[in-house]
Motif scaffolding. Structure first.
Motif, mmCIF file in Angstrom:
data_model
loop_
_atom_site.group_PDB
_atom_site.id
_atom_site.type_symbol
_atom_site.label_atom_id
_atom_site.label_comp_id
_atom_site.label_asym_id
_atom_site.label_seq_id
_atom_site.Cartn_x
_atom_site.Cartn_y
_atom_site.Cartn_z
ATOM 1 N N SER A 117 45.079 38.915 56.994
ATOM 2 C CA SER A 117 45.894 38.593 55.820
ATOM 3 C C SER A 117 47.371 38.578 56.178
ATOM 4 C CB SER A 117 45.608 39.596 54.698
ATOM 5 O OG SER A 117 45.826 40.923 55.138
ATOM 6 N N TYR A 134 43.102 33.392 49.550
ATOM 7 C CA TYR A 134 43.769 34.579 49.028
ATOM 8 C C TYR A 134 43.866 35.607 50.139
ATOM 9 C CZ TYR A 134 44.572 38.939 46.544
ATOM 10 O OH TYR A 134 45.079 40.151 46.138
ATOM 11 N N GLY A 136 45.985 38.520 49.722
ATOM 12 C CA GLY A 136 46.800 39.549 49.109
ATOM 13 C C GLY A 136 46.262 40.951 49.269
ATOM 14 N N GLU A 137 47.051 41.901 48.758
ATOM 15 C CA GLU A 137 46.714 43.319 48.895
ATOM 16 C C GLU A 137 45.767 43.809 47.814
ATOM 17 O OE1 GLU A 137 50.317 45.527 49.043
ATOM 18 O OE2 GLU A 137 51.036 44.581 50.898
ATOM 19 N N GLN A 138 45.705 43.128 46.674
ATOM 20 C CA GLN A 138 44.801 43.534 45.608
ATOM 21 C C GLN A 138 43.367 43.333 46.080
ATOM 22 O OE1 GLN A 138 45.564 44.853 42.619
ATOM 23 N NE2 GLN A 138 47.779 44.796 43.004
ATOM 24 N N GLN A 139 42.577 44.426 46.125
ATOM 25 C CA GLN A 139 41.260 44.365 46.748
ATOM 26 C C GLN A 139 40.114 44.720 45.804
ATOM 27 O OE1 GLN A 139 40.195 43.596 50.183
ATOM 28 N NE2 GLN A 139 42.104 42.453 49.882
ATOM 29 N N SER A 140 40.372 44.758 44.519
ATOM 30 C CA SER A 140 39.271 45.035 43.596
ATOM 31 C C SER A 140 38.304 43.858 43.607
ATOM 32 C CB SER A 140 39.799 45.239 42.174
ATOM 33 O OG SER A 140 40.321 44.020 41.658
ATOM 34 N N GLU A 142 36.971 42.440 41.136
ATOM 35 C CA GLU A 142 37.356 41.486 40.096
ATOM 36 C C GLU A 142 38.436 40.542 40.593
ATOM 37 O OE1 GLU A 142 37.206 44.764 39.762
ATOM 38 O OE2 GLU A 142 35.362 44.920 38.546
ATOM 39 N N MET A 143 39.429 41.087 41.323
ATOM 40 C CA MET A 143 40.517 40.259 41.836
ATOM 41 C C MET A 143 40.016 39.278 42.887
ATOM 42 S SD MET A 143 43.697 39.589 41.576
ATOM 43 C CE MET A 143 44.858 38.568 42.492
ATOM 44 N N GLN A 146 37.981 36.588 41.218
ATOM 45 C CA GLN A 146 38.830 35.651 40.494
ATOM 46 C C GLN A 146 39.476 34.661 41.465
ATOM 47 O OE1 GLN A 146 39.312 35.405 36.988
ATOM 48 N NE2 GLN A 146 40.058 33.447 37.798
#
Length: 668
Positions: A117, A134, A136-140, A142-143, A146
């Motif tokens: 990343s 994608y 990014g750092e958001q690793q849920s 759901e994220m 999406q």
């Protein structure tokens, strides 16, 4: 120039580095685990230091132990090869802290490319083209889901710290996302202790084209052209070639310049590979940069006439690059085939065993074999099952491919299952010959590459003849008069009142059993039999000598290679080989054998997770447990509808190959 080099690796890459070091007059130090005490790389080095147990984590991944070995032996530099510690920034820092030269890129470059990343962000800033995705750092979940929904399916989930196809899953629909993400994260954590994921658009018909780059400490940088690595299984390369067939010169230049831009963006020094996806419309996208020497570097050496390990050692010593971009040219075409101990017909399951016969093709200016094993060595469960790299070169692609096919025919291995016939099937397939290449090559042409190659009657006759010759010693004792032989002393199976007929059962590697009958006819110069199979009889004679089978079948003479180990045989013909077992009469075959009740481990390994609860009804094909062995995950599935009664091991347990893993009751 470095005068003493420690190679922090094992196997063929260590042997390959030692050869160049010796040519340059550099003393070499090998390191070895318990399992590798008698390995070829240990024998080739000037010195060797024991560094721990057989498992990689107890030896080849122990950076502090390797540093201590370098200091003990006075090695100025450490070459990490590939795999193990080759892209480990912490180990590179340890080398620096101990005033040892790390034959690799700067620590900052390793760190920059260590996270996929972060690498994407750097490349985006450097205007290197990227696949939509994608990072990014958001690793849920759901994220990530999406992001996948926004990109559009299919998508590819990739471990940010990954490599070699580990922690990677294709997801073709939203319904598959959760299961695919869980599997990718689990494998990433097991392989890299890091389950950060990125999501990318999955291109359906791309080629995998990579650029070899090289930079020095003086600001110079070049690219040594490209390699096409599209033919892969489990995201791991099978056959590589250079240059990439059909690549327009303007694309070659643009891709090379983009690769150099990527290298300069992280102040790179040394050998590196920038990997691209090349789409059918001529566009290409940055995938990742490997901050090390690649397994497939020999094909680049063959077409450029350069020794890339020598380049590494010179650059690490502070010298400028040995050549400028203008001095580098492409001559001819080269292929590399990775010879593995694995079973392509069983989902490429790695194999273990003793290399009782190991006869590679003859090396010359057209054929090169890079290996780290000798005949009699064991392919163990502890390391990658690659036996060797077969590299060929000729003046154009067609001629080089012919050499590859012939060399694969001449590569004879007995004792473990290998992928050699599968490699031959690829090399001689029409799509490969026509350079119809994509990363989905194997799946796209599955039926042709995995077509059921039933053993021909001819190969079965050779097999039976080999068994007969191997078990029929003809001893002749001289009689009382010189030159006279008593018939009673000829041990040829002759009978006075009836034919000497034998029934021979051959159990093939696929499990089929073939019945062959052989009637002894005469001795004369060579033993002769009438061998019958599938209702047809053939007059056959021959002799065995030095592993060669000289066969005469109905007047057609041919020389084959025959390897045998007790009652297990492997006969190698011109275009086909045959593995089989001679079923001895006292062994028989139990057609009523009942294997219901237990599912066994395919090889030594570790239980990763149990996927169902005991006493749970399941349908056929339901995943029951996951085990890891030889750097791969293996999913054990329900053979039929039934119930899991009990698991015999818990997660984290070590199991032996063949061990019963669970009790399973099939529905009536």
């Amino acid at each position: 120039m470095i005068n003493k080099l420690l190679i922090a690796n094992r196997g063929e890459i260590t042997c390959r580095i030692i050869r160049t070091a010796k040519r340059l007059g550099i003393a070499t130090v090998a390191v070895y685990s318990d399992a590798d005490a008698n390995a070829l790389h240990v024998q080739m080095a000037d010195e060797a230091v024991h560094i721990g147990g057989s498992a990689s984590k107890d030896s080849y991944l122990k950076g502090d132990i390797i540093i201590a070995a370098a200091k003990k032996t006075g090695a100025q530099a450490i070459h990490p090869g590939y795999g193990f510690l080759s892209e480990n920034a912490t180990f590179a820092q340890q080398c620096s802290d101990n005033d040892i030269i790390f034959v690799g890129p700067p620590i900052g470059a390793i760190e920059a490319m260590g996270s996929k990343s972060a690498a994407k962000t750097i490349m985006e800033q450097a205007a290197v083209p990227l696949v939509p995705g994608y990072h990014g750092e958001q690793q849920s979940e759901e994220m990530l889901k999406q992001a996948a929904d926004n990109i559009g399916y299919p998508v590819l989930l990739k471990a940010a710290a990954g490599g070699g196809g580990k922690g990677m899953r294709q997801v073709h629909s939203a319904a598959e996302f959760s299961a695919g993400l869980a599997a990718a994260k689990r494998e990433a954590m097991a392989s890299f202790n890091d389950d950060v994921m990125l999501v990318e658009k999955y291109l359906t018909q791309p080629r995998h084209v990579e650029i070899q780059v090289f930079c020095d400490h003086h600001g110079n940088g070049v690219y040594l052209f490209e390699r096409d690595c599209s033919v892969q299984r489990r995201h791991q390369k099978v056959i590589e070639e250079a240059p990439a067939p059909g690549l327009p010169e303007e694309i070659r230049s643009a891709m090379g310049e983009a690769a150099l831009t990527a290298a300069k963006a992280i102040n790179y020094v040394g050998a590196g590979t920038v990997e691209f996806l090349y789409d059918s419309d001529g566009s290409f996208y940055f995938m990742e940069m490997n901050t090390r020497l690649q397994v497939e570097h020999p094909v680049t050496e063959m077409i450029t006439g350069q020794d890339l390990v020598e380049w590494q050692l010179r650059v690490a010593s502070g010298e400028p690059l040995p050549a400028t971009q203008e001095q580098l040219t492409i001559t001819g075409h080269a292929f590399e085939a990775r010879v593995y101990a694995e079973d392509p017909n069983n989902e490429f399951l790695p194999a273990t065993g003793v290399l009782s016969t190991l006869r590679p093709p003859q090396e010359n200016s057209f054929v090169r074999v890079d290996t780290g094993v000798l005949e009699g060595d064991t392919v163990s469960v502890f390391y990658d099952p690659m036996i060797a790299k077969l590299i060929v070169w000729d003046e154009d692609r067609g001629k080089a491919l012919q050499r590859m096919a012939l060399a694969l025919q001449d590569y004879h291995i007995h004792g473990v299952t290998t992928n050699i016939e599968f490699l031959y099937n690829i090399a001689t397939s029409d799509p490969f010959v026509n350079a119809d290449l994509t990363t989905g090559f194997i799946d796209d042409h599955y039926d042709a590459l995995f077509a059921s190659h039933l053993a021909s009657d001819e190969m079965l006759i050779y097999a039976a003849l080999g068994v007969l010759l191997n078990q029929t010693p003809v001893t002749v004792q001289q009689g009382p008069i010189a030159g006279w032989v008593s018939p009673a002393h000829i041990a040829d199976g002759w009978r006075a009142n009836e034919d000497h007929m034998q029934s021979i059962q051959l159990r093939l590697s696929c499990g089929d059993v073939v019945d062959v009958s052989a009637v002894f006819v005469s001795r004369r110069e060579q033993n002769t039999w009438k061998i019958s199979i599938n209702g047809k009889s053939h007059m056959c004679s021959g002799r065995l000598h030095d592993g060669k089978l000289d066969a005469n079948v109905d007047g057609h003479r041919q020389q084959l290679t025959l390897a045998s180990d007790h009652n297990h045989y492997h006969v190698f013909g011109d275009r086909q080989s045959l593995q089989f077992e001679h079923v001895l009469p006292d062994l028989g075959i139990d057609d009523n054998a009942d294997n219901e009740g237990g599912l066994t481990a395919p090889m030594n390994g570790t239980i990763v997770s149990l996927l169902v609860e005991p006493e749970t009804p399941v349908e056929a094909g339901t995943p029951l447990l996951i085990m890891e062995a030889m750097k791969m995950e293996h999913t054990i599935k329900a053979p039929t509808n039934g119930t899991v009664q009990e698991f015999f091991f818990s997660a984290g347990a070590l199991v032996d190959g063949g061990a019963a893993l669970l009790e399973f009751t099939a529905d009536e």
